[in-house]
Motif scaffolding. Structure first.
Motif, PDB file in Angstrom:
ATOM      1  N   VAL A 213       0.929  -1.078   0.040  1.00  0.00           N
ATOM      2  CA  VAL A 213      -0.199   0.084  -0.018  1.00  0.00           C
ATOM      3  C   VAL A 213       0.715   1.154   0.117  1.00  0.00           C
ATOM      4  O   VAL A 213       2.189   1.192   0.257  1.00  0.00           O
ATOM      5  N   GLU A 214       0.250   2.419  -0.388  1.00  0.00           N
ATOM      6  CA  GLU A 214       1.187   3.591  -0.512  1.00  0.00           C
ATOM      7  C   GLU A 214       1.614   3.797   0.939  1.00  0.00           C
ATOM      8  O   GLU A 214       1.201   3.736   1.951  1.00  0.00           O
ATOM      9  N   GLY A 215       2.848   4.294   1.097  1.00  0.00           N
ATOM     10  CA  GLY A 215       3.552   4.659   2.120  1.00  0.00           C
ATOM     11  C   GLY A 215       4.176   3.405   2.963  1.00  0.00           C
ATOM     12  O   GLY A 215       4.981   3.651   4.193  1.00  0.00           O
ATOM     13  N   GLU A 216       3.731   2.103   2.515  1.00  0.00           N
ATOM     14  CA  GLU A 216       4.281   0.884   3.421  1.00  0.00           C
ATOM     15  C   GLU A 216       5.636   0.895   3.282  1.00  0.00           C
ATOM     16  O   GLU A 216       6.293   0.985   2.212  1.00  0.00           O
ATOM     17  N   LEU A 217       6.459   0.752   4.516  1.00  0.00           N
ATOM     18  CA  LEU A 217       7.805   0.791   4.720  1.00  0.00           C
ATOM     19  C   LEU A 217       8.429  -0.740   4.140  1.00  0.00           C
ATOM     20  O   LEU A 217       7.801  -1.695   4.456  1.00  0.00           O
TER      21      LEU A 217
ATOM     22  N   SER B  83       2.354   3.357  15.858  1.00  0.00           N
ATOM     23  CA  SER B  83       2.090   3.692  14.399  1.00  0.00           C
ATOM     24  C   SER B  83       3.031   4.393  13.832  1.00  0.00           C
ATOM     25  O   SER B  83       3.742   5.287  14.322  1.00  0.00           O
ATOM     26  N   ILE B  84       3.314   3.860  12.465  1.00  0.00           N
ATOM     27  CA  ILE B  84       4.386   4.452  11.660  1.00  0.00           C
ATOM     28  C   ILE B  84       3.685   5.328  10.930  1.00  0.00           C
ATOM     29  O   ILE B  84       4.331   6.343   9.908  1.00  0.00           O
ATOM     30  N   GLN B  85       2.219   5.578  11.024  1.00  0.00           N
ATOM     31  CA  GLN B  85       1.644   6.738  10.315  1.00  0.00           C
ATOM     32  C   GLN B  85       1.066   7.956  11.318  1.00  0.00           C
ATOM     33  O   GLN B  85       1.058   9.241  10.822  1.00  0.00           O
ATOM     34  N   ILE B  86       0.492   7.572  12.436  1.00  0.00           N
ATOM     35  CA  ILE B  86       0.153   8.518  13.268  1.00  0.00           C
ATOM     36  C   ILE B  86       0.748   8.686  14.867  1.00  0.00           C
ATOM     37  O   ILE B  86       0.910   7.675  15.427  1.00  0.00           O
TER      38      ILE B  86
ATOM     39  N   GLY C 208       1.712   8.955  18.384  1.00  0.00           N
ATOM     40  CA  GLY C 208       0.716   8.974  19.756  1.00  0.00           C
ATOM     41  C   GLY C 208      -0.236   7.657  19.740  1.00  0.00           C
ATOM     42  O   GLY C 208      -0.693   7.525  20.760  1.00  0.00           O
ATOM     43  N   ILE C 209      -0.151   6.877  18.672  1.00  0.00           N
ATOM     44  CA  ILE C 209      -0.920   5.624  18.679  1.00  0.00           C
ATOM     45  C   ILE C 209      -0.007   4.524  18.945  1.00  0.00           C
ATOM     46  O   ILE C 209       1.266   4.405  17.963  1.00  0.00           O
ATOM     47  N   THR C 210      -0.446   3.572  19.694  1.00  0.00           N
ATOM     48  CA  THR C 210       0.240   2.308  19.758  1.00  0.00           C
ATOM     49  C   THR C 210      -0.579   1.308  19.333  1.00  0.00           C
ATOM     50  O   THR C 210      -1.727   0.956  20.021  1.00  0.00           O
ATOM     51  N   ASN C 211      -0.362   0.290  18.321  1.00  0.00           N
ATOM     52  CA  ASN C 211      -1.142  -0.549  17.847  1.00  0.00           C
ATOM     53  C   ASN C 211      -0.769  -2.001  18.467  1.00  0.00           C
ATOM     54  O   ASN C 211       0.346  -2.436  18.673  1.00  0.00           O
ATOM     55  N   ILE C 212      -1.946  -2.577  19.038  1.00  0.00           N
ATOM     56  CA  ILE C 212      -1.746  -3.875  19.854  1.00  0.00           C
ATOM     57  C   ILE C 212      -2.721  -4.961  18.874  1.00  0.00           C
ATOM     58  O   ILE C 212      -3.920  -4.515  19.107  1.00  0.00           O
TER      59      ILE C 212
ATOM     60  N   VAL D   4      -4.355 -19.158  11.754  1.00  0.00           N
ATOM     61  CA  VAL D   4      -4.687 -17.876  12.116  1.00  0.00           C
ATOM     62  C   VAL D   4      -5.821 -17.379  10.985  1.00  0.00           C
ATOM     63  O   VAL D   4      -5.483 -17.610   9.711  1.00  0.00           O
ATOM     64  N   VAL D   5      -6.797 -17.102  11.268  1.00  0.00           N
ATOM     65  CA  VAL D   5      -8.215 -16.250  10.352  1.00  0.00           C
ATOM     66  C   VAL D   5      -8.195 -14.996  10.209  1.00  0.00           C
ATOM     67  O   VAL D   5      -8.693 -14.416   9.427  1.00  0.00           O
ATOM     68  N   ALA D   6      -7.678 -14.243  11.307  1.00  0.00           N
ATOM     69  CA  ALA D   6      -7.885 -12.741  11.395  1.00  0.00           C
ATOM     70  C   ALA D   6      -7.014 -12.412  12.641  1.00  0.00           C
ATOM     71  O   ALA D   6      -6.395 -12.975  13.236  1.00  0.00           O
ATOM     72  N   ALA D   7      -6.911 -10.772  12.712  1.00  0.00           N
ATOM     73  CA  ALA D   7      -6.239 -10.049  13.705  1.00  0.00           C
ATOM     74  C   ALA D   7      -6.979  -8.999  14.280  1.00  0.00           C
ATOM     75  O   ALA D   7      -7.885  -8.322  13.573  1.00  0.00           O
ATOM     76  N   VAL D   8      -7.264  -8.860  15.692  1.00  0.00           N
ATOM     77  CA  VAL D   8      -7.906  -7.890  16.251  1.00  0.00           C
ATOM     78  C   VAL D   8      -6.712  -6.826  16.743  1.00  0.00           C
ATOM     79  O   VAL D   8      -5.833  -7.306  17.220  1.00  0.00           O
ATOM     80  N   ASN D   9      -6.956  -5.623  16.312  1.00  0.00           N
ATOM     81  CA  ASN D   9      -6.176  -4.475  16.732  1.00  0.00           C
ATOM     82  C   ASN D   9      -6.872  -3.628  17.474  1.00  0.00           C
ATOM     83  O   ASN D   9      -7.944  -3.062  17.046  1.00  0.00           O
ATOM     84  N   ILE D  10      -6.187  -3.129  18.305  1.00  0.00           N
ATOM     85  CA  ILE D  10      -6.642  -1.746  19.195  1.00  0.00           C
ATOM     86  C   ILE D  10      -5.487  -0.843  18.622  1.00  0.00           C
ATOM     87  O   ILE D  10      -4.274  -0.819  19.103  1.00  0.00           O
ATOM     88  N   PRO D  11      -5.797   0.468  18.019  1.00  0.00           N
ATOM     89  CA  PRO D  11      -4.994   1.516  17.990  1.00  0.00           C
ATOM     90  C   PRO D  11      -5.186   2.417  19.333  1.00  0.00           C
ATOM     91  O   PRO D  11      -5.998   3.150  19.441  1.00  0.00           O
TER      92      PRO D  11
END
Length: 275
Positions: free
Chosen positions: A182-186, A210-213, A215-219, A230-237
């Motif tokens: 995706v655009e901006g992906e490192l 977060s590498i985009q925002i 103050g956000i920590t993605n868990i 694994v079928v999916a991931a649950v994330n809390i920003p």
């Protein structure tokens, strides 16, 4: 004799195609090329830019673009820039496995948002991309969330790391080879990425700023099904409050996510006792 183009016979189509391709549908190929090209840009393309990107002329592309727009797959803004709509995502969501996953997950995602006082979202890997298929806002006055249908990076996000970490080597290689950035992906060094994925498997989750925002920590935690797949991931920003208001901290949220994602995995058929 009529001046209209004559319909090609199957034999004519076969002979015009490279060796190994038995049947061809040139018009369909053009349409798919347009959709794939637009999927790789967030700003979209004008008709001329699209022709340049595809190496085709306007006569080849114009009618196809008009048809895709009429059918709702693409849209044009006031500057005549074409972008994708969410129609393909909507079609994908009609598939029973995705509908079942979302309907099973939503009650627990609402519980997670309420207990953690944070927004959360559910993502899967599909067609080379990490895509958000469900999202629940924080019950607080403000929240940070990603829209349903948004695509994210695979190699530089916590959700992507979870989706990669819990695959066997063959499937992980397939995912990385089919990945559409995706655009901006490192760009991440493979050695660094594999070391990080090993760490995710050991601790059972992924956590990173977060590498985009700022103050956000993605868990992110995995949702597992039968056989530990694994079928999916649950994330809390995670957004930290600085006004002294009491709410769960990151370590407490990890505990809440362990509980919620474990229950969701059990509903998807995962048996932790036999793992």
């Amino acid at each position: 004799m009529s001046d209209l183009p004559q319909e090609e016979t199957p034999e004519a189509v076969v002979s015009a195609e490279p060796k190994g391709i038995r049947y061809a549908a040139p018009a369909l190929e053009k349409g798919l090329d347009i959709l794939e090209a637009l999927s790789e840009t967030s700003e979209g393309y004008t008709l001329n830019e699209l022709c340049q990107a595809l190496g085709r002329n306007v006569n080849e592309i114009f009618r196809m673009a008009v048809t895709l727009q009429r059918r709702g797959y693409i849209q044009a803004d006031q500057n005549d820039r074409y972008t994708l709509t969410l129609k393909m995502f909507q079609l994908a969501q009609r598939q029973q496995p995705i509908k079942s996953l979302v309907s099973t997950a939503l009650p627990l995602l609402h519980e997670l948002a309420e207990r953690a006082r944070q927004s959360c979202h559910l993502s899967i890997f599909q067609n080379g991309r990490v895509i958000i298929i469900a999202q629940v806002d924080s019950p607080e006055r403000w929240s940070f969330g990603l829209k349903i249908g948004v695509v994210m990076g695979l190699t530089d996000t916590s959700s992507g790391h979870v989706l990669l970490a819990y695959q066997d080597e063959v499937e992980r290689t397939r995912m990385l080879s089919s990945h559409i950035r995706v655009e901006g992906e490192l760009q991440m060094d493979p050695g660094q990425l594999f070391a990080l994925l090993k760490e995710v498997r050991v601790q059972g989750y992924a956590s990173m700023p977060s590498i985009q925002i700022q103050g956000i920590t993605n868990i992110a935690f995995p949702i597992l099904s039968m056989g530990g797949k694994v079928v999916a991931a649950v994330n809390i920003p995670h957004i930290a409050r600085i006004d002294g208001t009491l709410r769960p901290d990151i370590e407490q949220i990890k505990g809440i996510m362990t509980n919620i994602c474990g229950r969701l995995s059990a509903r998807m058929g995962y048996d932790s006792e036999s793992a």
